[in-house]
Write a protein that holds these residues in place. Structure first.
Motif, PDB file in Angstrom:
ATOM      1  N   GLY A 136     -16.253 -46.225   0.955  1.00 22.37           N
ATOM      2  CA  GLY A 136     -15.117 -45.832   0.779  1.00 22.37           C
ATOM      3  C   GLY A 136     -14.769 -44.190   1.081  1.00 22.37           C
ATOM      4  O   GLY A 136     -15.344 -43.700   1.449  1.00 22.37           O
ATOM      5  N   ALA A 137     -13.073 -43.825   1.062  1.00 17.24           N
ATOM      6  CA  ALA A 137     -12.845 -42.544   1.614  1.00 17.24           C
ATOM      7  C   ALA A 137     -11.533 -42.767   0.758  1.00 17.24           C
ATOM      8  O   ALA A 137     -10.380 -43.591   0.932  1.00 17.24           O
ATOM      9  CB  ALA A 137     -12.908 -43.340   2.912  1.00 17.24           C
ATOM     10  N   LEU A 138     -11.275 -41.220   0.592  1.00 19.56           N
ATOM     11  CA  LEU A 138     -10.054 -41.069   0.541  1.00 19.56           C
ATOM     12  C   LEU A 138      -8.862 -39.564   1.553  1.00 19.56           C
ATOM     13  O   LEU A 138      -7.963 -39.970   1.284  1.00 19.56           O
ATOM     14  CB  LEU A 138      -9.983 -39.521  -0.700  1.00 19.56           C
ATOM     15  N   THR A 139      -9.950 -38.922   2.148  1.00 15.66           N
ATOM     16  CA  THR A 139      -9.683 -38.518   3.272  1.00 15.66           C
ATOM     17  C   THR A 139      -9.533 -39.298   4.412  1.00 15.66           C
ATOM     18  O   THR A 139     -10.606 -39.879   4.477  1.00 15.66           O
ATOM     19  CB  THR A 139      -9.925 -36.962   2.991  1.00 15.66           C
ATOM     20  N   LEU A 140      -8.689 -39.209   5.425  1.00 18.14           N
ATOM     21  CA  LEU A 140      -9.241 -39.983   6.561  1.00 18.14           C
ATOM     22  C   LEU A 140      -8.705 -39.732   7.772  1.00 18.14           C
ATOM     23  O   LEU A 140      -6.912 -39.368   7.857  1.00 18.14           O
ATOM     24  CB  LEU A 140      -8.501 -41.480   6.353  1.00 18.14           C
TER      25      LEU A 140
END
Ligand SMILES: NC(=O)c1ccc[n+]([C@@H]2O[C@H](COP(=O)([O-])OP(=O)(O)OC[C@H]3O[C@@H](n4cnc5c(N)ncnc54)[C@H](OP(=O)(O)O)[C@@H]3O)[C@@H](O)[C@H]2O)c1
Length: 235
Positions: A79-83
């Motif tokens: 998962g990622a929040l900042t991309l």
């Protein structure tokens, strides 16, 4: 809380952790590896052998083929929040279609493709788990703060994809339990820039709580969205 592991699975169970180099993924991998009842735990990541890149379905298919059946427990901890330097949007005016699409690719489409290729490896008989890490902010019913448009929407889509798959998968794998899980606020790279002074669980503590939650779920719970205390979260 059990120290580690999934005592409700068969002796010698095989587990796969996707995203095994991440904060939570590493903690899941370590705890499953420490469970004497776990026969094998396979960690997959972009730099594992075989590699698994969420945006490249061929790598997911090849990884599933290399792993082979049976997979008694699948945990998707990616998962990622900042991309690409884009953090969560605070206002509608910041919505960028490219960032929204990329959030869906990483937090919804990628995990769903992992399920597409790994679900056939779940045992046809006997208990099994397939879990993906979601987030409380993916709950529409619980959304009172607003903001974080792309991440919220991608996690809501992940919950829907997992729920829909659970309805289909139970026909062939009646004892399989699919779940999306909310880990709480955990001290990892993902949350570092946004946590502020909020208390955070260690990855080890969060993974132990989530394994306990998973272990306590029944086939009738399959397709649900649960927090680290085992409570059902609203869609
Ligand atoms: N930490 C929290 O407080 C919290 C709260 C709610 C929900 N969650 C959810 O929990 C999950 C795990 O988060 P975390 O805190 O452990 O984050 P993390 O430490 O940043 O780990 C995320 C992992 O996802 C992998 N990943 C990202 N993009 C990928 C791609 N395109 N292909 C393959 N792997 C990719 C990363 O791989 P690389 O190592 O190769 O970059 C990394 O191993 C996420 O879904 C997150 O949304 C976390």
């Amino acid at each position: 809380m059990s120290e580690a592991g999934l005592p409700s699975l068969r002796e010698g169970y095989r587990a796969v952790v996707v995203g095994a180099r991440g904060g939570l993924g590493r903690a899941f991998h370590e705890q499953l590896a420490a469970d004497p009842r776990c026969g094998e735990v396979i960690g997959l990541a972009r730099d594992s052998g075989p590699p698994l890149e969420l945006t490249d379905e061929a790598t997911i298919a090849a990884a599933a083929q290399a792993v082979g059946a049976p997979v008694d427990c699948l945990i998707v901890a990616t998962g990622a929040l900042t991309l690409d330097g884009h953090g969560p949007e605070k206002a509608l005016g910041r919505l960028d279609p490219a960032v929204l699409a990329r959030q869906f690719a990483i937090n919804a489409t990628g995990p769903a493709l992992v399920l597409k290729h790994f679900a056939p490896l779940l045992p046809r008989q006997g208990r099994s788990f397939a879990a993906a890490l979601s987030a409380r902010v993916g709950s529409i019913g619980d959304n009172r703060a607003g903001g974080w448009y792309s991440y919220r929407a991608a996690k809501a889509a992940l919950n829907q994809l997992w729920h829909t798959a659970a309805l289909e998968i139970r026909r062939r794998h009646p004892e399989a339990v699919l779940a999306t899980l909310q880990p709480g606020t955990v001290d990892t790279d993902l949350t570092g820039p946004y946590r502020g002074n909020r208390p955070a669980l260690s990855p080890r503590a969060a993974a132990a709580l989530l394994l306990d939650t998973l272990n306590g779920l029944e086939p009738a719970d399959s397709g649900g969205f649960f927090d680290f205390s085992g409570n059902t979260l609203p869609w």
